[in-house]
Scaffold this active site. Structure first.
Site, PDB file in Angstrom:
ATOM      1  N   ILE A 137       0.880  -1.170   0.000  1.00  0.00           N
ATOM      2  CA  ILE A 137       0.000   0.000   0.000  1.00  0.00           C
ATOM      3  C   ILE A 137       0.916   1.218   0.000  1.00  0.00           C
ATOM      4  CG2 ILE A 137      -2.026  -1.071   1.041  1.00  0.00           C
ATOM      5  CD1 ILE A 137      -1.245  -0.050   3.723  1.00  0.00           C
ATOM      6  N   ASP A 138       0.449   2.307  -0.579  1.00  0.00           N
ATOM      7  CA  ASP A 138       1.291   3.473  -0.759  1.00  0.00           C
ATOM      8  C   ASP A 138       1.751   4.063   0.569  1.00  0.00           C
ATOM      9  OD1 ASP A 138       0.874   3.277  -3.517  1.00  0.00           O
ATOM     10  OD2 ASP A 138      -0.927   4.526  -3.419  1.00  0.00           O
ATOM     11  N   LYS A 139       2.857   4.792   0.508  1.00  0.00           N
ATOM     12  CA  LYS A 139       3.429   5.421   1.698  1.00  0.00           C
ATOM     13  C   LYS A 139       2.375   6.203   2.480  1.00  0.00           C
ATOM     14  CE  LYS A 139       6.452   9.231   3.026  1.00  0.00           C
ATOM     15  NZ  LYS A 139       7.311  10.348   2.544  1.00  0.00           N
ATOM     16  N   ARG A 238      -6.791   5.503  -6.400  1.00  0.00           N
ATOM     17  CA  ARG A 238      -6.477   6.912  -6.662  1.00  0.00           C
ATOM     18  C   ARG A 238      -6.688   7.254  -8.136  1.00  0.00           C
ATOM     19  NH1 ARG A 238      -0.557   7.248  -4.216  1.00  0.00           N
ATOM     20  NH2 ARG A 238      -0.783   9.482  -4.679  1.00  0.00           N
TER      21      ARG A 238
END
Length: 304
Positions: A137-139, A238
């Site tokens: 999962i993204d930062k 996103r």
């Protein structure tokens, strides 16, 4: 050493070799595959080729993954929110702002650094930089992530991701008021030609991507939504929400340039994670509450 063999079909022909391999095994990064090719671990018809080789129907592609090297990434005593752990898997509730695995510019302070201190047994399939990491999962996305503690668990979890049998539900705050209660975005995602660090909806060099969403609450200029992944492409939620005109609040890459809500990164949280246990086959389902920053945003929006 682990060995893989594929024979290219007519439908798969004309793909770049590095992309072909990442399609065959979604857990492998393009960078890792290119490194294997450069180090001659990949052969086409028993010959070494370059990453940009275009595969043709009938090509026999072999990959021999070398034994994992001793990890050079240092273990760090970083607190972890452990939701579940046994001898095979560990589920972590990752905070916003934490990078999942080391990469140029982020060799410390990552989830992997913390995991190496917390537990010594992580799968070695993804090599020295991403031990145990099955998905990312993204930062600046918070929430649940599953990690494999041995190679058998890793392979099982990756197969479940490929078969689309895992459950991954996210909560998000998006710009705009979505007029309908439910929807599905079925639009392929690939690299943005104008910005190689970004993804976009495109038919060229893309992979299928499906996101189901449900409206939870609406406010003045914003909507609180639940998004369930059918596929797991880079930046999928996103990109998809931007594509249909409702970009995530706080998203520095895909959202409006002008900051609209007080949050450090996109308002996106991996709230629910479900999979079958790799050893017992038991159905596992976990839920992580919204982080404090998103709760504050919702309270603010509800009060307006």
């Amino acid at each position: 050493m682990k060995q893989y063999t594929w024979t290219v079909t007519e439908e798969q022909a004309h793909e770049r070799l590095d992309r072909f391999l990442t399609i065959m095994e979604s857990a492998w990064s393009r960078t890792q595959v290119q490194r294997w090719i450069k180090d001659d671990h990949v052969k086409v018809n028993n010959e070494n080729v370059k990453s940009n080789y275009k595969v043709t129907a009938g090509d026999v592609i072999t990959l021999a993954i070398p034994e994992a090297e001793e990890l050079q990434v240092e273990a760090e005593d970083i607190p972890l929110d452990v939701v579940y752990e046994d001898a095979d898997v560990i589920v972590i509730n990752k905070p916003r702002g934490m990078v999942v695995h080391p990469a140029p510019g982020h060799y410390s302070g990552t989830l992997v650094n913390a995991l190496m201190h917390h537990c010594k047994d992580l799968s070695g399939i993804n090599g020295v930089i991403r031990p145990g990491i099955v998905h990312r999962i993204d930062k600046d996305t918070s929430g649940l992530i599953m990690v494999a503690k041995n190679d058998h668990a890793h392979e099982s979890l990756v197969e479940q991701l490929k078969a689309k049998t895992t459950r991954r539900i996210y909560k998000a705050i998006v710009h705009g008021i979505i007029p309908h209660q439910h929807g599905t975005v079925d639009a392929p995602i690939g690299r943005d030609k104008k910005d190689r660090q970004s993804m976009t909806v495109t038919e060229e060099n893309s992979r299928d991507a499906v996101t189901h969403f449900t409206v939870l609450e609406t406010y003045d200029k914003f909507t609180y939504v639940q998004c369930e992944l059918e596929t797991g492409r880079t930046h999928q939620i996103r990109v998809h929400m931007k594509y249909i005109g409702y970009p995530l609040a706080g998203d520095p890459k895909y959202g409006p340039k002008k900051r609209t809500l007080d949050i450090a990164g996109q308002a996106l949280h991996a709230a629910v994670l479900g999979f079958d246990h790799p050893k017992t086959g038991k159905e596992m389902l976990f839920e992580a509450p919204l982080p404090e920053d998103m709760e504050k945003l919702l309270s603010h929006l509800r009060s307006k």
